[in-house]
Design a protein around this motif. Structure first.
Motif, PDB file in Angstrom:
ATOM      1  N   GLY A 176       0.815  -1.199   0.000  1.00 47.99           N
ATOM      2  CA  GLY A 176       0.000   0.000   0.000  1.00 47.99           C
ATOM      3  C   GLY A 176       0.851   1.252   0.000  1.00 47.99           C
ATOM      4  N   PRO A 177       0.204   2.400   0.174  1.00 45.22           N
ATOM      5  CA  PRO A 177       0.947   3.661   0.233  1.00 45.22           C
ATOM      6  C   PRO A 177       1.994   3.633   1.342  1.00 45.22           C
ATOM      7  N   LYS A 178       3.118   4.239   1.081  1.00 49.48           N
ATOM      8  CA  LYS A 178       4.243   4.201   2.017  1.00 49.48           C
ATOM      9  C   LYS A 178       3.846   4.684   3.401  1.00 49.48           C
ATOM     10  N   SER A 179       3.076   5.763   3.472  1.00 44.63           N
ATOM     11  CA  SER A 179       2.705   6.320   4.781  1.00 44.63           C
ATOM     12  C   SER A 179       1.832   5.351   5.575  1.00 44.63           C
ATOM     13  N   LEU A 180       0.966   4.573   4.886  1.00 43.52           N
ATOM     14  CA  LEU A 180       0.101   3.616   5.574  1.00 43.52           C
ATOM     15  C   LEU A 180       0.876   2.380   6.000  1.00 43.52           C
ATOM     16  N   VAL A 181       1.661   1.839   5.079  1.00 44.02           N
ATOM     17  CA  VAL A 181       2.406   0.614   5.387  1.00 44.02           C
ATOM     18  C   VAL A 181       3.366   0.853   6.549  1.00 44.02           C
ATOM     19  N   GLU A 182       4.008   2.015   6.564  1.00 47.25           N
ATOM     20  CA  GLU A 182       4.937   2.308   7.661  1.00 47.25           C
ATOM     21  C   GLU A 182       4.202   2.525   8.974  1.00 47.25           C
ATOM     22  N   ASN A 183       2.920   2.799   8.917  1.00 48.80           N
ATOM     23  CA  ASN A 183       2.120   2.987  10.126  1.00 48.80           C
ATOM     24  C   ASN A 183       1.679   1.664  10.741  1.00 48.80           C
ATOM     25  N   VAL A 184       1.815   0.564   9.976  1.00 47.21           N
ATOM     26  CA  VAL A 184       1.424  -0.755  10.485  1.00 47.21           C
ATOM     27  C   VAL A 184       2.513  -1.270  11.419  1.00 47.21           C
ATOM     28  N   ASP A 185       2.154  -1.445  12.692  1.00 45.10           N
ATOM     29  CA  ASP A 185       3.100  -1.950  13.685  1.00 45.10           C
ATOM     30  C   ASP A 185       3.180  -3.472  13.638  1.00 45.10           C
ATOM     31  N   LYS A 186       2.023  -4.128  13.515  1.00 49.80           N
ATOM     32  CA  LYS A 186       1.988  -5.589  13.463  1.00 49.80           C
ATOM     33  C   LYS A 186       0.670  -6.053  12.880  1.00 49.80           C
ATOM     34  N   LEU A 187       0.614  -7.337  12.571  1.00 53.46           N
ATOM     35  CA  LEU A 187      -0.606  -7.967  12.080  1.00 53.46           C
ATOM     36  C   LEU A 187      -1.176  -8.825  13.204  1.00 53.46           C
ATOM     37  N   VAL A 188      -2.413  -8.550  13.575  1.00 56.10           N
ATOM     38  CA  VAL A 188      -3.020  -9.210  14.732  1.00 56.10           C
ATOM     39  C   VAL A 188      -4.175 -10.096  14.284  1.00 56.10           C
ATOM     40  N   CYS A 189      -4.255 -11.282  14.904  1.00 52.89           N
ATOM     41  CA  CYS A 189      -5.400 -12.175  14.724  1.00 52.89           C
ATOM     42  C   CYS A 189      -6.022 -12.410  16.095  1.00 52.89           C
ATOM     43  N   LYS A 190      -7.281 -12.068  16.244  1.00 54.70           N
ATOM     44  CA  LYS A 190      -7.974 -12.248  17.517  1.00 54.70           C
ATOM     45  C   LYS A 190      -8.707 -13.589  17.513  1.00 54.70           C
ATOM     46  N   VAL A 191      -8.463 -14.386  18.570  1.00 53.92           N
ATOM     47  CA  VAL A 191      -9.103 -15.693  18.719  1.00 53.92           C
ATOM     48  C   VAL A 191      -9.969 -15.652  19.976  1.00 53.92           C
ATOM     49  N   ASP A 192     -11.268 -15.881  19.810  1.00 53.65           N
ATOM     50  CA  ASP A 192     -12.228 -15.802  20.916  1.00 53.65           C
ATOM     51  C   ASP A 192     -12.258 -17.119  21.687  1.00 53.65           C
ATOM     52  N   LEU A 193     -11.985 -17.047  22.996  1.00 52.73           N
ATOM     53  CA  LEU A 193     -11.979 -18.248  23.839  1.00 52.73           C
ATOM     54  C   LEU A 193     -13.295 -18.445  24.590  1.00 52.73           C
ATOM     55  N   LYS A 194     -14.275 -17.612  24.327  1.00 47.90           N
ATOM     56  CA  LYS A 194     -15.539 -17.706  25.066  1.00 47.90           C
ATOM     57  C   LYS A 194     -16.193 -19.072  24.842  1.00 47.90           C
ATOM     58  N   ASN A 195     -16.595 -19.684  25.964  1.00 48.43           N
ATOM     59  CA  ASN A 195     -17.285 -20.989  25.970  1.00 48.43           C
ATOM     60  C   ASN A 195     -16.400 -22.130  25.464  1.00 48.43           C
ATOM     61  N   LYS A 196     -15.102 -21.918  25.393  1.00 46.93           N
ATOM     62  CA  LYS A 196     -14.197 -22.990  24.983  1.00 46.93           C
ATOM     63  C   LYS A 196     -13.759 -23.794  26.204  1.00 46.93           C
ATOM     64  N   SER A 197     -13.888 -25.118  26.134  1.00 43.05           N
ATOM     65  CA  SER A 197     -13.519 -25.968  27.263  1.00 43.05           C
ATOM     66  C   SER A 197     -12.578 -27.096  26.838  1.00 43.05           C
ATOM     67  N   LYS A 198     -12.154 -27.074  25.602  1.00 46.52           N
ATOM     68  CA  LYS A 198     -11.209 -28.082  25.126  1.00 46.52           C
ATOM     69  C   LYS A 198     -10.423 -27.507  23.950  1.00 46.52           C
ATOM     70  N   ASN A 199      -9.393 -28.220  23.539  1.00 48.54           N
ATOM     71  CA  ASN A 199      -8.565 -27.768  22.426  1.00 48.54           C
ATOM     72  C   ASN A 199      -9.417 -27.589  21.169  1.00 48.54           C
ATOM     73  N   PHE A 200      -9.063 -26.572  20.377  1.00 48.33           N
ATOM     74  CA  PHE A 200      -9.855 -26.317  19.172  1.00 48.33           C
ATOM     75  C   PHE A 200      -8.988 -25.630  18.122  1.00 48.33           C
ATOM     76  N   ASN A 201      -9.498 -25.568  16.882  1.00 45.26           N
ATOM     77  CA  ASN A 201      -8.834 -24.817  15.814  1.00 45.26           C
ATOM     78  C   ASN A 201      -9.802 -23.793  15.262  1.00 45.26           C
ATOM     79  N   SER A 202      -9.243 -22.760  14.652  1.00 50.96           N
ATOM     80  CA  SER A 202     -10.081 -21.650  14.208  1.00 50.96           C
ATOM     81  C   SER A 202      -9.416 -20.941  13.030  1.00 50.96           C
ATOM     82  N   LYS A 203     -10.252 -20.313  12.208  1.00 52.25           N
ATOM     83  CA  LYS A 203      -9.761 -19.454  11.126  1.00 52.25           C
ATOM     84  C   LYS A 203      -9.893 -18.012  11.592  1.00 52.25           C
ATOM     85  N   ALA A 204      -8.786 -17.301  11.689  1.00 48.80           N
ATOM     86  CA  ALA A 204      -8.800 -15.947  12.251  1.00 48.80           C
ATOM     87  C   ALA A 204      -8.390 -14.926  11.196  1.00 48.80           C
TER      88      ALA A 204
END
Length: 398
Positions: free
Chosen positions: A162-190
């Motif tokens: 993307g534009p230089k000013s935007l790309v340089e503003n990106v600190d990291k890439l984050v994936c949020k994984v919701d653990l609500k109601n999880k009681s055992k091992n699982f896999n997810s697409k984030a």
């Protein structure tokens, strides 16, 4: 022939002028010149590909629309549809920064136009392409007994563009994984979200991979009983009054399936065969493999008492005969003058059992034989381990 045209020349001239002005009038009234404006007409940059060729991009995204006003005969204007209109412009050799472009409209020559505004300013930035690591962030992990132990995911990084000013503003890439109601091992697409240093989403950059695939493994904490692993028995003449562990339960932590299989844990084995006195002992705990615990050892306090056996002689005349409902002659019994009583009790400070502490009696309601035979029973003031009476029975003749 010429004379015919010359006749009434004045009248004919007037008629011609009158017809001309009538034509002008009719044209003005029937097909007048009108103005018509159109909003949001798209602007087409004909050589936009030149930006990609030079690793450039428009940023911020411009509003490529303008307003136009057409002037012409109603009959001509009426034929023009808004969808047929677009404004043309061309990029000169592009440069980083502000570029000013003139606008043009392709319409028939007998229609005039005005473009508002008649030019646009576009900001051009360098387009950059870089690789960023992906960070997994878990949310809503409210179960205090479960903790995330392992996180594996793929891909672990991806490219953003993307534009230089935007790309340089990106600190990291984050994936949020919701653990609500999880009681055992699982896999997810984030979904992969670019964020700045403040955690805010950076809009306007392109991400090569939209998602990462995450496997979450938990450890579980469970409270279970801690059991003393005893071996052997105390030697003759001693009694184990009891023991106390300074911790009766233990918290264990491990993978869910391994924790679920454990319902109790034992201390190391201890042989009490030679235990002859009160004693405190530290014992290791047998923790299963791959499982952790909040304690590794435990203290056990043993309480041991020495047993005392004493032979007593109680005159048979002291035996109490209770509830003689059958009116038996109690004088007709087969008892000797003295009854031998062996009493066993635990040694305690100042404790000594004598003949006076034991009462012998016979419950005569329990007659069930002929001649009548009854068991000799006892009451004792202090707690004892065992009492043996000889003879054990008395026979009373009718």
């Amino acid at each position: 022939m010429i004379d015919i045209f010359k006749r009434n020349l004045k009248i004919k001239t007037i008629s011609i002028f009158f017809a001309f002005f009538m034509w002008i009038y009719v044209m003005a009234e029937v097909d007048p010149i009108i103005l018509k404006d159109y909003d949001q007409i798209p602007i087409k940059i004909n050589n936009i590909n030149i930006l990609q060729e030079n690793d450039m991009v428009l940023y911020p995204e411009p509003d490529l629309n303008a307003k136009i006003i057409l002037r012409g005969r109603r009959s001509l204007i009426k034929q023009i549809q808004k969808n047929d209109l677009y404004i043309n412009t061309n990029l000169k050799p592009p440069k980083i920064g502000v570029n000013k472009l003139d606008l043009d409209l392709d319409v028939p020559s007998n229609i005039s136009y005005t473009i508002m505004p008649n030019n646009i300013s576009l900001n051009i930035e360098k387009s950059i392409y870089t690789k960023k690591e992906i960070v997994i962030k878990t949310i809503n992990g409210s179960n205090k007994d479960l903790k995330v132990d392992e996180i594996s995911y793929s891909p672990k990084s991806t490219f953003i563009e993307g534009p230089k000013s935007l790309v340089e503003n990106v600190d990291k890439l984050v994936c949020k994984v919701d653990l609500k109601n999880k009681s055992k091992n699982f896999n997810s697409k984030a979904q992969i979200i670019p964020v700045d240093k403040n955690g805010k989403t950076v809009e306007g950059v392109n991400i090569k991979d939209q998602y990462t695939y995450v496997d979450i493994g938990f450890t579980k904490t469970k409270k279970i009983p801690l059991i003393l692993n005893l071996k052997g028995e105390l030697g003759e003449g001693y009694k184990l009054l009891g023991y106390e562990l300074n911790s009766k339960n233990i918290n264990i932590t491990g993978k869910i399936d391994e924790i679920e299989a454990v319902n109790e844990i034992y201390t190391q084995e201890i042989d009490i065969s030679n235990l002859k006195e009160n004693k405190n002992i530290n014992l290791n705990i047998n923790i299963p493999q791959n499982i952790n615990s909040d304690i590794k050892s435990v203290n056990v306090s043993f309480k041991v008492a020495k047993l005392i056996s004493k032979n007593l002689t109680i005159p048979s005349k002291r035996i109490e005969y209770k509830d003689n409902i059958h009116n038996l002659d109690i004088s007709k019994n087969n008892l000797p003058d003295d009854i031998n009583v062996k009493v066993t009790y635990t040694e305690e400070n100042g404790k000594d059992i004598t003949e006076k502490d034991i009462q012998l009696f016979i419950n005569m309601q329990e007659k069930d034989t002929h001649p009548s035979k009854f068991r000799i029973k006892y009451n004792v003031l202090d707690e004892v381990e065992n009492v043996q009476i000889s003879p054990e029975y008395v026979v009373i003749g009718e």
